[in-house]
Motif scaffolding. Structure first.
Motif, PDB file in Angstrom:
ATOM      1  N   UNK A   1      72.465  18.679  31.258  1.00  0.00           N
ATOM      2  CA  UNK A   1      72.328  18.912  32.701  1.00  0.00           C
ATOM      3  C   UNK A   1      73.311  19.987  33.165  1.00  0.00           C
ATOM      4  N   UNK A   2      73.021  21.235  32.783  1.00  0.00           N
ATOM      5  CA  UNK A   2      73.857  22.368  33.188  1.00  0.00           C
ATOM      6  C   UNK A   2      73.218  23.133  34.345  1.00  0.00           C
ATOM      7  N   UNK A   3      72.373  22.479  35.114  1.00  0.00           N
ATOM      8  CA  UNK A   3      71.685  23.164  36.196  1.00  0.00           C
ATOM      9  C   UNK A   3      70.384  23.777  35.713  1.00  0.00           C
ATOM     10  N   UNK A   4      69.777  24.555  36.580  1.00  0.00           N
ATOM     11  CA  UNK A   4      68.497  25.176  36.241  1.00  0.00           C
ATOM     12  C   UNK A   4      68.689  26.242  35.164  1.00  0.00           C
ATOM     13  N   UNK A   5      67.663  26.472  34.344  1.00  0.00           N
ATOM     14  CA  UNK A   5      67.757  27.538  33.345  1.00  0.00           C
ATOM     15  C   UNK A   5      68.029  28.903  33.987  1.00  0.00           C
ATOM     16  N   UNK A   6      68.705  29.761  33.242  1.00  0.00           N
ATOM     17  CA  UNK A   6      69.040  31.108  33.684  1.00  0.00           C
ATOM     18  C   UNK A   6      68.355  32.101  32.743  1.00  0.00           C
ATOM     19  N   UNK A   7      67.644  33.069  33.306  1.00  0.00           N
ATOM     20  CA  UNK A   7      66.927  34.058  32.495  1.00  0.00           C
ATOM     21  C   UNK A   7      67.576  35.427  32.641  1.00  0.00           C
ATOM     22  N   UNK A   8      67.649  36.150  31.517  1.00  0.00           N
ATOM     23  CA  UNK A   8      68.088  37.545  31.537  1.00  0.00           C
ATOM     24  C   UNK A   8      67.018  38.396  30.880  1.00  0.00           C
ATOM     25  N   UNK A   9      66.511  39.355  31.632  1.00  0.00           N
ATOM     26  CA  UNK A   9      65.588  40.364  31.109  1.00  0.00           C
ATOM     27  C   UNK A   9      66.420  41.611  30.823  1.00  0.00           C
TER      28      UNK A   9
ATOM     29  N   UNK B   1      54.602  39.642  30.770  1.00  0.00           N
ATOM     30  CA  UNK B   1      54.527  38.415  29.971  1.00  0.00           C
ATOM     31  C   UNK B   1      55.805  37.588  30.110  1.00  0.00           C
ATOM     32  N   UNK B   2      56.947  38.266  29.997  1.00  0.00           N
ATOM     33  CA  UNK B   2      58.216  37.549  30.064  1.00  0.00           C
ATOM     34  C   UNK B   2      58.422  36.914  31.443  1.00  0.00           C
ATOM     35  N   UNK B   3      58.002  37.599  32.507  1.00  0.00           N
ATOM     36  CA  UNK B   3      58.145  37.048  33.853  1.00  0.00           C
ATOM     37  C   UNK B   3      57.299  35.798  34.020  1.00  0.00           C
TER      38      UNK B   3
END
Length: 519
Positions: free
Chosen positions: A27-35, A90-92
């Motif tokens: 439970x580290x919060x919502x996932x974080x994405x890096x493009x 696709x990644x988005x």
């Protein structure tokens, strides 16, 4: 706990958007994405959350070669733009499906240097719905260095990040760093500028790096290598050496040996290089140029070693987003605590074991370096992660999980120490049972300390059965030259032949007689 109770417990661990986290998630919060839009590849990494030891939920790249021909034409080619934008669509879509809470879009040398880079970034922002960060050379160098800070214990040297369009260099001591510089020596840029002539490329690299101030103070220090082409070269070096641990982060090559291997990589056809099968066909033409850049860094800077970093700009950004207290956390201990929480019967027992072995090692006057102490603490937190396996395979499974685990802040000898200690904890103290390949990485000193810790754990688990709260009441320490285990009256029935046998084996390891004393 009943099935109904298990479901109820799981429901309390809900993540962002009201979604319930699976039992194997933290439970580290919502996932974080890096493009990450680089000169050679476009990559999406989705991290479990923002933490001191981030774990990737998803990691995929497309080789789009955006930097191809920018140095010649001044523009991104339309074909490569189309490939990059298709990948970003696709990644988005994938990141949205994964419930990502925050998305960061980073763009580096290709978009930074191209005349049509701004128009490309405008389209990127339209697709992703996120304002892109077009990194300057110095900003890119800083984030790369922060990635190294986040992933190594007290780093000291020069960080080099080689991409498709540029090379960033920055001097670093622990968390202090220079401003950093960028040089037009990325693989694609160098290939174009030299018209695919290694001889011409050699002159370009030599003339450029002889002016690099960051290399002036590199002598006898560490060069931290970041970037896909250098990782590919290291993979081939591993294959040639038949290195026993296939973990890139922390892989260390003595400078003289690295120099010789770089000269080999740039001299012969890449298809004939040892271990080239582990390198993608798209990256193989860049190997000679990456080797050439590293060769000149080694020749000019004269470091003592090259250390590979799997962490770079993306991890540097995540580290920068942490608050000061989180940054001060030890990444190895944070990762070990997370895995222990997910896999151990009673995670708090690991903290008991840390304090119990602290007292034992102090009383034995064992000469521990600060780094070895960290390894021991992490091993305590990981000591029970194999408990669900069949008893005959707990030692082997634990060794493999730790030796090949996703840990930062530990080098390969440290991985050997931790994994062997837990192996001995399960299997006993006979070296002929332990993995000979992992033992190749460990020095005599590390083997001795791993066996001592493993022997201590064998006593601790017989005393406590892995239950928190017992070890603080049953200290083990050297008293009047006798290794003495104290048992309070209410726990006196814990004494039996098995406990005495394990204590005696530990006593033989440390060269002391043993005793169990009722208090």
């Amino acid at each position: 706990m009943t099935a109904k109770g298990s479901r109820k417990a799981a429901e309390t661990r809900s993540g962002a958007l009201g979604r319930t986290l699976p039992p194997g998630r933290l439970a580290h919060g919502a996932p974080v994405a890096i493009l990450d839009i680089g000169s050679n590849s476009v990559r999406l990494v989705v991290y479990e959350g923002l933490s001191r030891s981030p774990t990737a939920l998803f990691n995929e790249k497309e080789l789009c070669a955006l930097g191809r021909s920018v140095g010649v034409t001044g523009e991104l080619s339309q074909d490569n733009i189309d490939k990059a934008l298709a990948a970003l669509r696709r990644f988005t879509t994938l990141s949205r499906a994964m419930g990502v809470g925050r998305t960061f879009v980073l763009a580096t040398a290709a978009a930074r240097d191209a005349d049509n880079g701004r128009a490309f970034i405008d389209e990127v922002e339209r697709i992703t719905g996120v304002e892109a960060q077009l990194l300057s050379g110095s900003r890119e160098a800083r984030l790369s260095a922060l990635g190294v800070v986040s992933g190594f214990f007290k780093p000291n040297g020069v960080v080099g990040d080689l991409g498709g369009g540029s090379l960033e260099l920055l001097d670093i001591v622990k968390a202090r760093m220079s401003k950093g510089s960028t040089y037009p020596l990325g693989g694609l840029r160098l290939q174009d500028a030299s018209e695919r002539s290694i001889k011409k490329a050699d002159r370009i690299v030599r003339e450029t790096l002889e002016k690099a101030g960051e290399l002036e103070n590199l002598k006898d220090r560490t060069f931290y290598a970041v970037g896909g082409t250098w990782r590919a070269i290291a993979h081939m070096h591993m294959a040639q050496k038949r290195y026993p641990l296939h973990v890139m982060h922390g892989y260390t090559i003595p400078a003289k040996e690295a120099l010789e291997f770089c000269r080999l990589c740039r001299r012969i056809d890449p298809e004939t290089l040892p271990g080239v099968s582990v390198v993608s066909s798209e990256r193989r033409p860049l190997l000679a140029y990456g080797a050439l850049v590293l060769e000149h860094i080694l020749r000019i800077g004269r470091p003592k070693e090259v250390v590979m970093s799997a962490l770079g700009v993306r991890e540097g950004l995540l580290y920068e987003l942490l608050d000061e207290d989180q940054r001060r956390e030890d990444p190895l201990i944070a990762a070990a605590r997370d895995l222990g929480y997910l896999r151990s019967r009673a995670p708090r027992h690991g903290d008991d074991l840390i304090e119990w072995t602290d007292r034992l090692f102090r009383s034995l006057d064992i000469d521990e370096t600060p780094e070895e102490r960290r390894w021991r603490h992490a091993a305590c937190l990981l000591s029970d992660i194999g408990w669900r396996a069949h008893p005959d395979y707990r030692a082997e499974q634990s060794l493999e999980m730790i030796a090949h685990g996703s840990f930062a802040g530990v080098d390969h000898p440290g991985r050997a120490y931790m994994s062997l200690a837990i192996f001995y904890r399960h299997m006993g103290l006979l070296d002929d049972e332990a993995s000979p390949r992992i033992r190749e990485i460990a020095s005599t000193r590390i083997l001795d300390r791993a066996r001592t810790l493993g022997g201590a754990m064998r006593v601790a688990y017989v005393v406590s059965a892995g239950v928190p709260g017992i070890l603080p009441r049953t200290p083990l320490a050297l008293k009047r030259d006798v290794l003495t285990l104290k048992l309070p009256a209410e726990l006196g029935d814990l004494e039996n032949d098995r406990l005495r046998n394990r204590l005696n084996r530990l006593g033989k390891l440390v060269g002391r007689p043993t005793a169990v004393v009722a208090v």
